[in-house]
Design an enzyme around this catalytic site. Structure first.
Site, PDB file in Angstrom:
ATOM      1  N   ALA A   9     -46.155 -60.907  31.777  1.00 22.37           N
ATOM      2  CA  ALA A   9     -46.079 -62.313  32.187  1.00 22.37           C
ATOM      3  C   ALA A   9     -46.283 -63.309  31.052  1.00 22.37           C
ATOM      4  O   ALA A   9     -45.835 -64.457  31.145  1.00 22.37           O
ATOM      5  CB  ALA A   9     -47.103 -62.578  33.295  1.00 22.37           C
ATOM      6  N   HIS A 131     -29.703 -63.579  17.239  1.00 22.48           N
ATOM      7  CA  HIS A 131     -30.863 -63.957  18.039  1.00 22.48           C
ATOM      8  C   HIS A 131     -31.861 -64.767  17.198  1.00 22.48           C
ATOM      9  O   HIS A 131     -31.751 -64.834  15.977  1.00 22.48           O
ATOM     10  CB  HIS A 131     -31.569 -62.718  18.604  1.00 22.48           C
ATOM     11  CG  HIS A 131     -30.857 -62.098  19.758  1.00 22.48           C
ATOM     12  ND1 HIS A 131     -29.863 -61.162  19.598  1.00 22.48           N
ATOM     13  CD2 HIS A 131     -30.977 -62.299  21.097  1.00 22.48           C
ATOM     14  CE1 HIS A 131     -29.411 -60.795  20.788  1.00 22.48           C
ATOM     15  NE2 HIS A 131     -30.066 -61.469  21.711  1.00 22.48           N
ATOM     16  N   LYS A 135     -37.267 -62.270  17.472  1.00 26.27           N
ATOM     17  CA  LYS A 135     -36.876 -61.022  18.132  1.00 26.27           C
ATOM     18  C   LYS A 135     -37.295 -59.824  17.282  1.00 26.27           C
ATOM     19  O   LYS A 135     -37.036 -59.776  16.082  1.00 26.27           O
ATOM     20  CB  LYS A 135     -35.375 -60.989  18.399  1.00 26.27           C
ATOM     21  CG  LYS A 135     -34.935 -59.778  19.218  1.00 26.27           C
ATOM     22  CD  LYS A 135     -33.505 -59.925  19.714  1.00 26.27           C
ATOM     23  CE  LYS A 135     -33.066 -58.704  20.515  1.00 26.27           C
ATOM     24  NZ  LYS A 135     -33.919 -58.460  21.697  1.00 26.27           N
TER      25      LYS A 135
END
Length: 242
Positions: A9, A131, A135
């Site tokens: 989360a 990206h 990343k």
């Protein structure tokens, strides 16, 4: 209302899914889980769990899920063969959806790239992914999925034909070579290009994501759908019916 637990989360995708669920009419958040949380509570209070964590996190999730099976939507990238095998085994007792990209547009790109690979048999194939600077894995999971698809369409084993970089005097490009290149910088959410190149012409298929909400909304739609499916492995093609 379907209760969705978010595993990972505190990550970028986890936070984006949390935000998108606030306006979702068919589902709501059950638990926001991150490393060190209560796995038993996550499984008890969730109808389906969305995982955007890390390879080690996904490994832990799959091991625990065998004790309390729940539908799992897994979007974590960089998974090795051991984890993929564990996922396949776990799908015997629960529905598991796995994709390296939850964008519906990328799913269509993958489908079109496979078809183009079959039809343009004499064209050279090069894949480029871009990206953001944060990343951690390269090439991206999506780029590798695309590479697998175009290789399979030509009956090639990707590990035998993939090139991940070129430097120095390396000789001419081989006929079956499939290059997968990575660029990192700025805040690029994601861009994938599959190029088919021949003398006198070339075709490039592109997909650009401008917001992580694209992936989050896709994951939520898939989670709602998966909550009604039987135990087995599912892919984006199953969800789209293609």
């Amino acid at each position: 209302m379907i209760k969705i637990g978010i595993y990972g989360a505190k990550g970028r995708m986890g936070k984006q899914i949390e935000e998108c669920l606030k306006s979702e009419t068919q589902a709501q958040i059950s638990i926001l889980y991150d490393k060190g949380g209560n796995l038993e509570e996550l499984f008890e209070k969730s109808d389906v769990i969305i995982d955007f964590s890390s390879p080690s996190g996904t490994h832990e999730l799959l091991n625990y899920a065998r004790t309390m099976p729940k539908p799992l939507v897994i979007g974590t990238t960089g998974l090795d063969e051991k984890i993929l095998h564990l996922m396949q085994s776990a799908s015997e007792v629960m529905p598991i959806f796995y994709a390296t990209n939850m964008s519906l547009g990328v799913a269509v790109l993958n489908y079109l790239a496979s078809k183009a690979s079959q039809m343009l048999k004499n064209f050279d194939i090069e894949i480029l992914e871009m990206h953001h600077r944060h990343k951690k894995d390269a090439p991206s999971g999506t780029a590798m999925t695309l590479a697998q698809s175009v290789a399979k369409a030509r009956n090639l084993e990707l590990e035998k034909v993939r090139v991940s970089g070129r430097d120095g005097i390396i000789g001419e490009r081989s006929k079956d070579e499939i290059a997968v290149m990575s660029l990192r910088g700025g805040d690029i959410v994601g861009r994938h290009t599959v190029g088919f190149y021949e003398d006198g012409e070339f075709l490039e298929l592109n997909h650009t994501a401008t917001s992580r909400a694209t992936f989050a909304k896709g994951a939520i739609k898939i989670a709602i759908w998966l909550s009604k499916q039987e135990a087995k492995m599912y892919s984006i093609n199953d969800f789209l019916g293609i």
